[in-house]
Design an enzyme around this catalytic site. Sequence first.
Site, PDB file in Angstrom:
ATOM      1  N   GLU A  61       0.847  -1.200   0.000  1.00  0.00           N
ATOM      2  CA  GLU A  61       0.000   0.000   0.000  1.00  0.00           C
ATOM      3  C   GLU A  61       0.879   1.245   0.000  1.00  0.00           C
ATOM      4  OE1 GLU A  61      -2.533   1.488  -0.542  1.00  0.00           O
ATOM      5  OE2 GLU A  61      -4.245   1.049   0.701  1.00  0.00           O
ATOM      6  N   ILE A 119      -0.272   4.237   1.539  1.00  0.00           N
ATOM      7  CA  ILE A 119      -0.474   4.949   2.798  1.00  0.00           C
ATOM      8  C   ILE A 119      -1.660   4.365   3.558  1.00  0.00           C
ATOM      9  CG2 ILE A 119      -1.893   6.734   1.656  1.00  0.00           C
ATOM     10  CD1 ILE A 119      -0.580   8.788   3.595  1.00  0.00           C
ATOM     11  N   ASP A 178      -4.448   5.443   6.204  1.00  0.00           N
ATOM     12  CA  ASP A 178      -5.064   6.582   6.889  1.00  0.00           C
ATOM     13  C   ASP A 178      -6.079   6.033   7.894  1.00  0.00           C
ATOM     14  OD1 ASP A 178      -6.159   8.926   7.726  1.00  0.00           O
ATOM     15  OD2 ASP A 178      -6.991   9.521   5.802  1.00  0.00           O
ATOM     16  N   GLY A 181      -7.442   3.088   7.612  1.00  0.00           N
ATOM     17  CA  GLY A 181      -7.247   1.643   7.657  1.00  0.00           C
ATOM     18  C   GLY A 181      -8.399   0.862   7.028  1.00  0.00           C
ATOM     19  N   ASP A 227      -1.871  10.581  -5.147  1.00  0.00           N
ATOM     20  CA  ASP A 227      -2.521  11.639  -5.929  1.00  0.00           C
ATOM     21  C   ASP A 227      -3.446  12.511  -5.097  1.00  0.00           C
ATOM     22  OD1 ASP A 227      -4.595   9.667  -5.477  1.00  0.00           O
ATOM     23  OD2 ASP A 227      -5.759  10.730  -6.987  1.00  0.00           O
TER      24      ASP A 227
HETATM   25  P1  IMP Z   1      -7.717   4.510   4.259  1.00  0.00           P
HETATM   26  O1  IMP Z   1      -8.719   3.518   3.772  1.00  0.00           O
HETATM   27  O2  IMP Z   1      -8.367   5.679   4.944  1.00  0.00           O
HETATM   28  O3  IMP Z   1      -6.637   3.899   5.129  1.00  0.00           O
HETATM   29  O4  IMP Z   1      -7.057   5.173   3.025  1.00  0.00           O
HETATM   30  C1  IMP Z   1      -6.167   4.524   2.249  1.00  0.00           C
HETATM   31  C2  IMP Z   1      -6.103   5.005   0.826  1.00  0.00           C
HETATM   32  O5  IMP Z   1      -6.522   6.379   0.677  1.00  0.00           O
HETATM   33  C3  IMP Z   1      -4.665   4.983   0.408  1.00  0.00           C
HETATM   34  O6  IMP Z   1      -4.403   3.777  -0.226  1.00  0.00           O
HETATM   35  C4  IMP Z   1      -4.551   6.171  -0.535  1.00  0.00           C
HETATM   36  O7  IMP Z   1      -4.816   5.764  -1.846  1.00  0.00           O
HETATM   37  C5  IMP Z   1      -5.612   7.141  -0.079  1.00  0.00           C
HETATM   38  N1  IMP Z   1      -5.012   8.172   0.790  1.00  0.00           N
HETATM   39  C6  IMP Z   1      -5.075   8.269   2.138  1.00  0.00           C
HETATM   40  N2  IMP Z   1      -4.393   9.325   2.594  1.00  0.00           N
HETATM   41  C7  IMP Z   1      -3.860   9.920   1.503  1.00  0.00           C
HETATM   42  C8  IMP Z   1      -2.995  11.074   1.316  1.00  0.00           C
HETATM   43  O8  IMP Z   1      -2.560  11.774   2.251  1.00  0.00           O
HETATM   44  N3  IMP Z   1      -2.655  11.345   0.019  1.00  0.00           N
HETATM   45  C9  IMP Z   1      -3.081  10.608  -1.039  1.00  0.00           C
HETATM   46  N4  IMP Z   1      -3.863   9.534  -0.903  1.00  0.00           N
HETATM   47  C10 IMP Z   1      -4.257   9.187   0.354  1.00  0.00           C
HETATM   48 MG    MG Z   2      -4.202   3.475  -2.174  1.00  0.00          MG
END
Ligand code: IMP
Ligand code: MG
Length: 169
Positions: free
Chosen positions: A93, A95, A97, A99, A153
């Site tokens: 992955e 990042i 954020d 999860g 992005d």
């Molecule tokens: P989560 O499901 O909130 O953990 O988000 C994960 C996905 O959101 C990552 O795989 C990224 O594609 C996108 N994402 C989360 N934070 C960022 C950021 O700061 N910049 C760009 N993409 C992000």
């Molecule tokens: Mg992603």
Amino acid sequence: MKTLFSEAEILAKVEELGKIISNDYKDKEVILLGVLKGSFLFFADLARSIHGDIQIQFIQAESYGSSTQSSGVVKININKNIVFHGKHIIIVEDIIDTGLTLHKIIESIKLQNPLSLSVCSLLIKKNKINSIDFKLYYGFEIEDYFVIGYGLDFNEKYRCLRDIKILEN
Ligand code: IMP
Ligand code: MG
């Protein structure tokens, strides 16, 4: 925009992760599973820094659209022909954020009974590590910024920047 990690810092970290993973998975049948599109550059560098005979596969996930906040709804697209059963899976992955994306991906892969499952994320947002309930390799822990570059992005822009930068609005 302010640079958070330079290309050189990123590549040194990726090499480090590659060494650790090579060591942990010596002589094992590994599928390196990239989550598109954000991980595409990290994936390419990581795959080349892991020694051993690894297979590569990709899945697609999307939750942000044109926002800097997770929509809370994750769309995942997994090719039904990929066999995870009996293999060691490392999900790659960009990042972590909330999860949410990873939990959804892990849930569907576990249905196929892989031998093991771990995640390698280049970045993780601060205060999220405590809530992780899977084996995690990560590069950098960052503050709650929205970051772009090296695959990441904002609304499909900035993916091909070599450095990771903080998005300014
Ligand atoms: P989560 O499901 O909130 O953990 O988000 C994960 C996905 O959101 C990552 O795989 C990224 O594609 C996108 N994402 C989360 N934070 C960022 C950021 O700061 N910049 C760009 N993409 C992000
Ligand atoms: Mg992603």
